[in-house]
Scaffold this motif. Sequence first.
Motif, PDB file in Angstrom:
ATOM      1  N   ILE A  31      44.946  41.756  42.033  1.00  0.00           N
ATOM      2  CA  ILE A  31      45.712  40.576  42.446  1.00  0.00           C
ATOM      3  C   ILE A  31      44.745  39.623  43.133  1.00  0.00           C
ATOM      4  CG2 ILE A  31      47.635  39.705  43.822  1.00  0.00           C
ATOM      5  CD1 ILE A  31      47.460  43.425  43.201  1.00  0.00           C
ATOM      6  N   ILE A  33      44.216  35.660  44.713  1.00  0.00           N
ATOM      7  CA  ILE A  33      44.906  34.472  45.203  1.00  0.00           C
ATOM      8  C   ILE A  33      43.864  33.402  45.514  1.00  0.00           C
ATOM      9  CG2 ILE A  33      46.405  33.539  46.998  1.00  0.00           C
ATOM     10  CD1 ILE A  33      47.499  36.355  47.380  1.00  0.00           C
ATOM     11  N   LEU A  66      48.274  32.375  41.758  1.00  0.00           N
ATOM     12  CA  LEU A  66      48.315  33.829  41.680  1.00  0.00           C
ATOM     13  C   LEU A  66      47.855  34.284  40.303  1.00  0.00           C
ATOM     14  CD1 LEU A  66      49.225  36.605  42.867  1.00  0.00           C
ATOM     15  CD2 LEU A  66      51.467  36.140  41.872  1.00  0.00           C
TER      16      LEU A  66
END
Length: 871
Positions: A31, A33, A66
């Motif tokens: 993940i 960001i 994202l």
Amino acid sequence: MFMFFFPTHAQSVLSGNIYNENREALSGATIIISKDSTSAILAYGISDGTGNFSIKLNTDIESLFLKISHVGYITLKQEIQNKDQELQIQLYPSAEELKEVLVEARIIEQRGDTLSFSVAAFKDQKDRVIADVLRKMPGIEILPSGQIEYQGKPIQKYYIEGLDLLEGRYSLANNNIAADDVSKVQILENHQPIKLLDSLEFSERASINIKLKNNVTTTGTAELGAGLSPLLWKVKVTPMIFTKKNQAIVTYQTNNTGSDVSREIRDFSISDFGRQEFSINKRDWLSIRRLAEPPFSQERWLDNNVHLGSANYLIRLKKDLDLKTNISYLNDAQRQIGNTQTRFFTPTDTIDLVEQTNNEFFYNTLQSKFILERNTNDNYLKNELEFNGYWDSQKGFIDTGKSEVLQRLSNPFSVVRNNLRLMKPIGNQLITFRSNTGYTEANQNLSVLPGQFEGLLNDRQTYEEVEQEVNSSTFFTDNSGGMTKKLRGVTISPEVGFTLQNQHLESRLMVFDESDRDLLGGNYQNDLDFLSSRIYFTSRFVYEKDNWNFRLTTPFNYRTFDIEDATLNQSQNLNRLTFEPNFYIRNKLSAFWETSVNANYSNDFGDANRMYYGFILNNYRSLQRYNSPLPEDFRQNYNWSLNYRNPLTSFFASTSYSYAHVRSNLLYSNIIGESGATILEAIEQENYSNAHNWNAKASKYFRKLNTTLSVGTTYSHFQREQLLNDRLAEVNNENLSFNLKMESEFTDWLSASYAGNVSILQTNIDGRYMNEIETKQYSLDLFFYVAENQYFSLNSEYYFNNISDENRNNYFLNLNYQYTFMESGIDLEASWNNVLNTDEFVRISNNEFAYIQSTYRLRPSQVLVSVKFSF
């Protein structure tokens, strides 16, 4: 002021779950960001075994980009709002057909501020304990003393399954926990050990946590060995247990093979509250002349007969309340044989001294610590009760060619201390209390035959013996109370307290000639009372914004000193109001880069160790006294550091520069006689010193080569004024060194370890250069795995110095063979140490006005056979 410059900022937590088209959890999804699809990464995380993730964000940006990816699945990209939210993410298989898929386990994983190193990825056939594996991990270094550093800085805590059993004496665990019992080594970056302060005060220090493979681990190691030339023995038994409520490490060790087991109980503690006002380390007022120890493995030179017993136990009495007991006893007899050639450089002359030395040391040490600790999110209590006793004695014989000198020393030392720290939330603030109280005592005696310093002590007449007695005691206490509160993003911690230290020093010097005994009075005795106190008010301001951390400490101190020696009719009274600020700032430039700056100003005052009016014979050729005003040092320190670490590429690097400027009120005068005898006194005269230090190091793990490579360099320059033989001189010391290390497993049948260091030392006095000292040391260890259960190793070392006329080059060679019985796990090891039978080593060193060439007699060639096993 802080609220004006640093406005509040948004803090949010992004969490959720990632699953596939069958609603099965996806582990290992990445993940990322960022501000947008092309900007630098703001934060990232990896989903765990249940598909969950949680990422903290510190940014004012309203919308974020994202990106979630996983091998074999279509990458998800979308914009989200910067707020606390929980997401449910479903990824779908990629329609693209892969020609070839290579799956590699991660060797270093990062989750937040925690780096996890896979032990299996770094371990090879020869590694037995976790210390063997730690040495190969990039960014981590184990110093010869046993202290562990991460990115060039000492670690703060050493946890085993999250518990601090050993309180700084972590070498005992590091050298005995089997590598096969450990799954991961975790580096806890920016670790705040006090849970109550975790959201209030940041920490720039790192800690280590050892993750075991099993929740309940009952294990132990043992080694039994015997050998020849002379008769050798080695015994080591270390049972251990680790559960969620109990941890214990018990050991008994004895040997005469040169292994210094005292290193396993050496304390590397770093206080949870920073600098301690008083030290309880052993203080030796008197000493015998020692040889400089060689800079390599002690098994090559240490002539010892040692016994060590240590018991360390942690029990969880109830939820979050731990009781820890750490007790150790050391008995050791050591011998040193060699010679020292010292050349003193004065502004007008050089003085040469040769000393043939034969020393014997006897150590008896009992150390004990009892700790009660509660460390939760709403309560902190830690009380340490410590008793330490040292009953040491030494004997030395020196032949200077002109005289033979016998030295006998008894130097016992004892200490008791209680250290209490409390923290408790009351309302919206955190109330704190600290108390550190203790008592130390030393009654030491040095006798020298024949007597020295005839011109000063016996009207220029030779005499039989001189004896120095020193009795000293110290009572100290430091107590404070304060509070911690967060206001508009700024954590404010005011604290008020007082310290008191009362030192008493008695000394007397006696001259013996045949049956006559003469107790010297006047300037050769001390009856000193030294009382110092401090009232202080300290405020600490801590602020965090995005990737910035700020800390400002503003201590105001009112100090008083009352010093009196009634016998010598001397006294001093001094009052000082001081302000000693400390400022620290850190910026996380990106996910990989970090820089920090630190500046502080301090006023340091001497105590009885640097303030007594009568002469003390510190060793057979050194008389010292400080018949002067109280020492005052005004110190400025500045430090800058830059760190880089990339777990994805296993690359770690750091560099730092520090500068210290000290203004002192006392200048130290050294009068060096023709025989090398030195008289030291302090003279009231303002003087300055400057120190520059720079270092850089980098390490990287090359996975395809199974190799960890480390390089480093350091440079230091120290300048100060010195009074030599009544002539003022400026002394400059420069040191430049380079080092290279490699740990590699080239093939399934060969691994190697290499270390190299080149060092250059240069000293000049008023522009007159002493001899430049160049030293080189290289070591190469080769391990040949002739079968799955056996290996043969060759350990070689080379040392060079450019000063010694006869012994510039030193070569060493060891041979080892190990066979493992696979079913029982028993190791049978045979070693032949010092195959070349190298019998001495020359070490070169220097100080402000001399260089010293020490020749040390080494252990002879010897054979040792041992059996090692786990239980």
